[in-house]
Design a protein around this motif. Structure first.
Motif, PDB file in Angstrom:
ATOM      1  N   GLU A   1      33.134  38.569  88.530  1.00  0.00           N
ATOM      2  CA  GLU A   1      33.062  38.594  89.999  1.00  0.00           C
ATOM      3  C   GLU A   1      34.283  39.458  90.666  1.00  0.00           C
ATOM      4  O   GLU A   1      35.366  39.625  90.351  1.00  0.00           O
ATOM      5  CB  GLU A   1      33.370  37.135  90.726  1.00  0.00           C
ATOM      6  N   PRO A   2      33.890  40.563  91.555  1.00  0.00           N
ATOM      7  CA  PRO A   2      34.980  41.499  92.028  1.00  0.00           C
ATOM      8  C   PRO A   2      35.788  40.662  92.831  1.00  0.00           C
ATOM      9  O   PRO A   2      35.621  39.774  93.251  1.00  0.00           O
ATOM     10  CB  PRO A   2      34.166  42.475  92.706  1.00  0.00           C
ATOM     11  N   SER A   3      36.954  41.260  93.062  1.00  0.00           N
ATOM     12  CA  SER A   3      38.006  40.542  93.908  1.00  0.00           C
ATOM     13  C   SER A   3      37.523  40.355  95.479  1.00  0.00           C
ATOM     14  O   SER A   3      38.170  39.398  95.921  1.00  0.00           O
ATOM     15  CB  SER A   3      39.358  41.282  93.900  1.00  0.00           C
ATOM     16  N   SER A   4      36.734  41.146  95.988  1.00  0.00           N
ATOM     17  CA  SER A   4      36.131  40.797  97.114  1.00  0.00           C
ATOM     18  C   SER A   4      35.338  39.646  97.195  1.00  0.00           C
ATOM     19  O   SER A   4      35.236  38.979  98.539  1.00  0.00           O
ATOM     20  CB  SER A   4      35.598  41.859  97.691  1.00  0.00           C
ATOM     21  N   THR A   5      34.694  39.332  96.309  1.00  0.00           N
ATOM     22  CA  THR A   5      33.851  37.969  96.322  1.00  0.00           C
ATOM     23  C   THR A   5      33.935  37.046  95.223  1.00  0.00           C
ATOM     24  O   THR A   5      34.272  37.405  94.267  1.00  0.00           O
ATOM     25  CB  THR A   5      32.222  38.465  96.193  1.00  0.00           C
ATOM     26  N   HIS A   6      34.209  36.072  95.730  1.00  0.00           N
ATOM     27  CA  HIS A   6      34.820  34.945  94.533  1.00  0.00           C
ATOM     28  C   HIS A   6      33.798  33.471  95.088  1.00  0.00           C
ATOM     29  O   HIS A   6      33.885  33.335  96.038  1.00  0.00           O
ATOM     30  CB  HIS A   6      36.165  34.521  94.607  1.00  0.00           C
ATOM     31  N   SER A   7      33.305  32.865  94.003  1.00  0.00           N
ATOM     32  CA  SER A   7      32.765  31.586  94.099  1.00  0.00           C
ATOM     33  C   SER A   7      34.170  30.361  94.237  1.00  0.00           C
ATOM     34  O   SER A   7      34.976  30.860  94.093  1.00  0.00           O
ATOM     35  CB  SER A   7      31.826  31.368  93.030  1.00  0.00           C
ATOM     36  N   PHE A   8      33.726  29.331  94.550  1.00  0.00           N
ATOM     37  CA  PHE A   8      34.328  28.101  94.194  1.00  0.00           C
ATOM     38  C   PHE A   8      35.108  28.212  93.012  1.00  0.00           C
ATOM     39  O   PHE A   8      34.474  28.246  91.910  1.00  0.00           O
ATOM     40  CB  PHE A   8      33.934  27.027  94.885  1.00  0.00           C
ATOM     41  N   ASP A   9      36.085  27.877  92.678  1.00  0.00           N
ATOM     42  CA  ASP A   9      36.968  27.642  91.317  1.00  0.00           C
ATOM     43  C   ASP A   9      36.157  27.009  90.278  1.00  0.00           C
ATOM     44  O   ASP A   9      36.106  26.833  89.236  1.00  0.00           O
ATOM     45  CB  ASP A   9      38.420  27.459  91.205  1.00  0.00           C
ATOM     46  N   ARG A  10      35.818  25.624  90.922  1.00  0.00           N
ATOM     47  CA  ARG A  10      35.101  24.628  89.991  1.00  0.00           C
ATOM     48  C   ARG A  10      33.886  25.232  89.628  1.00  0.00           C
ATOM     49  O   ARG A  10      33.289  24.770  88.867  1.00  0.00           O
ATOM     50  CB  ARG A  10      35.096  23.123  90.957  1.00  0.00           C
TER      51      ARG A  10
END
Length: 162
Positions: free
Chosen positions: A59-68
């Motif tokens: 995932e690029p730094s601009s788009t992240h999913s939830f940590d879990r």
């Protein structure tokens, strides 16, 4: 209203008796001590198969999913890869080893008892064949190309610009 980060110091207090206990009895089974697993790829012929989750999904730094979700998908990837590999090797390893053993045994036998004797026989015959081939080229091919060279050497090409 920000995320507060707290640093906790953790320490484990052990009795002197617990600290001196060795881990060897845990690893001992029927008089054998388990050691590291042997390297099953000592020549590193399958280094290209060392694929991890980060090599496949990023995932690029601009788009992240939830940590879990990220942690769960990472764990799912590793578990499915592990169990599917184990399942396939359980089903296919012995038949493939048998088939490949037959194939390489056959290839070795053919190479030792058929290919190399034929190659050595040809190597013994090649000096005489080389003399015959050289004389045939000197008789037929060399005069043809010498005459073609003399005929074509008188041709001159001039280029002009329009």
């Amino acid at each position: 209203m920000g995320v507060e980060k707290e640093k906790l110091d953790t320490s484990i207090i052990m009795d002197e008796d617990e600290f001196n206990l060795s881990i060897e009895p845990i690893l001992t089974k029927k008089g054998k001590v388990y050691s590291e697993a042997p390297d099953r790829d000592p020549n590193e012929i399958n280094t290209h198969l060392k694929v991890g989750f980060e090599d496949v999904i990023g995932e690029p730094s601009s788009t992240h999913s939830f940590d879990r979700v990220w942690i769960g998908s990472h764990a799912t990837f590793e578990l499915v890869k592990f169990f599917f590999y184990r399942l396939l090797t359980t089903l296919l390893a012995v038949p493939m080893a048998f088939t490949l053993g037959l194939l390489f045994g056959l290839l070795s036998c053919v190479h030792v008892w058929l290919v190399m004797p034929v190659v050595q026989s040809f190597m013994m015959l090649l000096p005489s064949v080389q003399k015959i081939w050289r004389s045939l080229t000197d008789i037929f091919i060399a005069p043809l190309f010498q005459s073609l060279g003399k005929c074509l050497s008188s041709i001159q090409i001039e280029t002009t610009e329009d």
